[in-house]
Design an enzyme around this catalytic site. Structure first.
Site, short mmCIF file in Angstrom:
data_model
loop_
_atom_site.label_atom_id
_atom_site.label_comp_id
_atom_site.label_asym_id
_atom_site.label_seq_id
_atom_site.Cartn_x
_atom_site.Cartn_y
_atom_site.Cartn_z
N ASP A 76 -54.68 105.69 50.03
CA ASP A 76 -55.77 105.54 51.00
C ASP A 76 -55.82 106.81 51.84
O ASP A 76 -54.80 107.45 52.06
CB ASP A 76 -55.54 104.32 51.91
N ASP A 125 -65.16 98.96 49.69
CA ASP A 125 -66.50 98.99 50.25
C ASP A 125 -67.48 99.00 49.08
O ASP A 125 -67.42 99.89 48.23
CB ASP A 125 -66.67 100.26 51.09
N ASP A 158 -64.80 90.41 47.62
CA ASP A 158 -65.62 89.32 48.16
C ASP A 158 -67.10 89.63 47.99
O ASP A 158 -67.95 88.84 48.38
CB ASP A 158 -65.33 89.13 49.66
#
Length: 224
Positions: free
Chosen positions: A77, A126, A162
């Site tokens: 990350d 994202d 999700d």
């Protein structure tokens, strides 16, 4: 998070043995010393390596490493102040098969050598819904080719999200490009065949999504 907190976490990351923070220049010169040597020089073993891309706080990497001591896990990350929590847990609990890299995911093929990685996890990325953001989606064609380069020929990619948009976009791309889809479902908690690694680990944000009634989707695939 306050700037003082961020600075403190950045300083702590510099002291952690399980954190690596190469500069972009180091990586793009294509002679990064750990490239091709993560097993021997970083983990000091010959076990399989599993990446979590966009690891956030590192919760998934930590849980996977604790559950699978026979494998090595690396969270990647760009936001070091986030994965500080996972790195600190790794140090405090002496999780020796766990590491973190602070860098852009687009540079994974500069960090790792060809066929060096066994498996990839992409957890709650994202979705970059706007069309002009397509190049930033972690499952677009360009990223898939980077993953193919670093993965072993039978390497697996897992996408847990999700976002119905991200799920549908990825499925469509995989079908269109002829990749091999091993599993795909729209609600992992209502599917009895969901792997334990998918349902047995819940991040802080995943718990929030579930409380909001969002379905968690999952795709497992191989890149052809």
């Amino acid at each position: 998070m306050g700037s003082k907190n961020k600075l403190r976490r950045f300083r702590e990351n510099e002291q952690f043995d399980n954190v690596v923070q190469p500069s972009r220049e180091e990586l793009t010169q294509n002679n990064y010393p750990l490239r091709g040597k993560w097993r021997s020089d970083f983990f000091k073993n010959n076990n399989p390596i599993v990446l979590e891309l966009g690891c956030g706080k590192g919760e998934y990497s930590v849980a996977l490493a604790q559950a699978n001591p026979e494998k090595n896990f690396i969270g990647v990350d760009i936001k070091g102040a986030r994965f500080w929590r996972g790195a600190k847990t790794g140090m405090e609990e002496n999780i020796t098969n766990l590491g973190f890299i602070r860098t852009q995911i687009e540079l994974v093929d500069h960090i790792f050598a060809k066929n060096e990685i066994d498996e990839i996890w992409i957890t709650f990325p994202d979705p970059q819904i706007k069309y002009k953001r397509t190049k930033h989606r972690l499952t677009n064609s360009e990223f898939l080719q980077k993953y193919k380069f670093i993965l072993k020929p039978d390497g697996i990619v897992n996408l847990k999200t999700d976002s119905e948009f991200m799920h549908g976009y990825t499925l469509g791309l995989l079908h269109g490009e002829g990749h091999e889809i091993l599993q795909a479902n729209h609600d992992v908690y209502k599917n009895v065949y969901s792997p334990i690694e998918v349902t047995g680990i819940q991040t802080f944000y995943e718990k929030q999504y579930l409380e909001q009634g969002k379905r968690i989707t999952y795709i497992q695939f191989k890149i052809k």
